[in-house]
Design a protein around this motif. Structure first.
Motif, short mmCIF file in Angstrom:
data_model
loop_
_atom_site.label_atom_id
_atom_site.label_comp_id
_atom_site.label_asym_id
_atom_site.label_seq_id
_atom_site.Cartn_x
_atom_site.Cartn_y
_atom_site.Cartn_z
N GLU A 61 30.99 0.14 -49.10
CA GLU A 61 30.66 -0.21 -50.48
C GLU A 61 31.81 -0.91 -51.19
O GLU A 61 31.59 -1.55 -52.22
N ARG A 62 33.01 -0.78 -50.66
CA ARG A 62 34.19 -1.38 -51.27
C ARG A 62 35.01 -2.07 -50.19
O ARG A 62 34.98 -1.69 -49.02
N SER A 63 35.77 -3.05 -50.61
CA SER A 63 36.67 -3.77 -49.71
C SER A 63 37.92 -2.93 -49.48
O SER A 63 38.35 -2.19 -50.37
N PRO A 64 38.55 -3.06 -48.30
CA PRO A 64 39.82 -2.37 -48.09
C PRO A 64 40.89 -2.74 -49.13
O PRO A 64 41.81 -1.96 -49.37
N ALA A 65 40.73 -3.86 -49.78
CA ALA A 65 41.68 -4.25 -50.83
C ALA A 65 41.68 -3.25 -51.99
O ALA A 65 42.64 -3.18 -52.75
N ALA A 66 40.63 -2.44 -52.10
CA ALA A 66 40.57 -1.41 -53.14
C ALA A 66 41.65 -0.35 -52.94
O ALA A 66 41.97 0.40 -53.86
N LEU A 67 42.24 -0.31 -51.75
CA LEU A 67 43.29 0.66 -51.44
C LEU A 67 44.68 0.17 -51.83
O LEU A 67 45.63 0.95 -51.85
N ASN A 68 44.81 -1.12 -52.13
CA ASN A 68 46.12 -1.69 -52.47
C ASN A 68 46.85 -0.98 -53.60
O ASN A 68 48.05 -0.73 -53.49
N PRO A 69 46.18 -0.63 -54.70
CA PRO A 69 46.91 0.05 -55.79
C PRO A 69 47.54 1.38 -55.36
O PRO A 69 48.55 1.79 -55.92
N LEU A 70 46.99 2.01 -54.36
CA LEU A 70 47.53 3.28 -53.88
C LEU A 70 48.83 3.09 -53.10
O LEU A 70 49.57 4.05 -52.88
N LEU A 71 49.10 1.86 -52.68
CA LEU A 71 50.30 1.59 -51.88
C LEU A 71 51.43 0.94 -52.68
O LEU A 71 52.45 0.59 -52.12
N GLU A 72 51.24 0.82 -53.99
CA GLU A 72 52.28 0.23 -54.82
C GLU A 72 53.52 1.13 -54.83
O GLU A 72 53.42 2.35 -54.95
N GLY A 73 54.67 0.52 -54.65
CA GLY A 73 55.93 1.26 -54.67
C GLY A 73 56.23 2.02 -53.39
O GLY A 73 57.12 2.86 -53.37
N VAL A 74 55.52 1.72 -52.33
CA VAL A 74 55.71 2.42 -51.05
C VAL A 74 56.53 1.55 -50.12
O VAL A 74 56.30 0.34 -50.00
#
Length: 159
Positions: A61-74
């Motif tokens: 239902e969502r693109s894997p790009a939806a996970l990008n905000p969770l990886l900020e600052g990692v």
């Protein structure tokens, strides 16, 4: 891998009623601590956000790009030790569990593409990781969901 499936399956339907293992209660803090977190309010909020995003991605239902905000600052930092090259994950403390779940999803998709999926029982919200050779597992539990689906189909055929 365990944290990924546990996170995806942390909001099941039990008796037709949604149960949220990551709720604001002590159960949510306990869930986080059992998985190596601190159980802080910020951590639980981020885990719920990660769960929703990962469920949407796994369901398509969502693109894997939806996970990008969770990886900020990692950051992943390489370091040589007596055991060879080791990668150290550097992330804000409250984000570590959510980041580990996202990275576990990425590793699963790379090593076992298409094997992480939702249960085929339309009344179930759980996910499964198909480890079978034929890649044909359909239910989170054959004893529960598989049996219900087979009984439902049998009933419809014999009506």
């Amino acid at each position: 891998m365990d944290v990924l499936l546990d996170l995806l399956n942390s909001r099941p339907l039990v008796g037709g009623e949604e149960q949220d293992a990551l709720g604001e209660s002590s159960a949510g803090r306990r869930w986080a601590r059992e998985h190596g977190g601190d159980g802080s309010t910020a951590e639980l909020a981020l885990l719920r956000e990660a769960r929703d995003a990962l469920q949407g991605v796994v369901r398509g239902e969502r693109s894997p790009a939806a996970l990008n905000p969770l990886l900020e600052g990692v950051d992943r930092i390489p370091e040589f030790t007596s055991d060879g090259l080791q990668w150290t994950l550097r992330t804000p403390p409250h984000a570590r569990l959510a980041v580990e779940a996202v990275l576990a999803w990425a590793a699963t998709e790379e090593r076992m593409p298409g094997r992480l999926r939702p249960c085929d029982n339309g009344e179930c919200r759980l996910f499964l990781l198909d480890r079978s050779r034929a890649n044909r597992a359909r239910w989170c539990s054959m004893a529960v969901c598989g049996n219900r689906e087979k009984a439902r189909r049998h009933y419809e055929r014999t009506r």
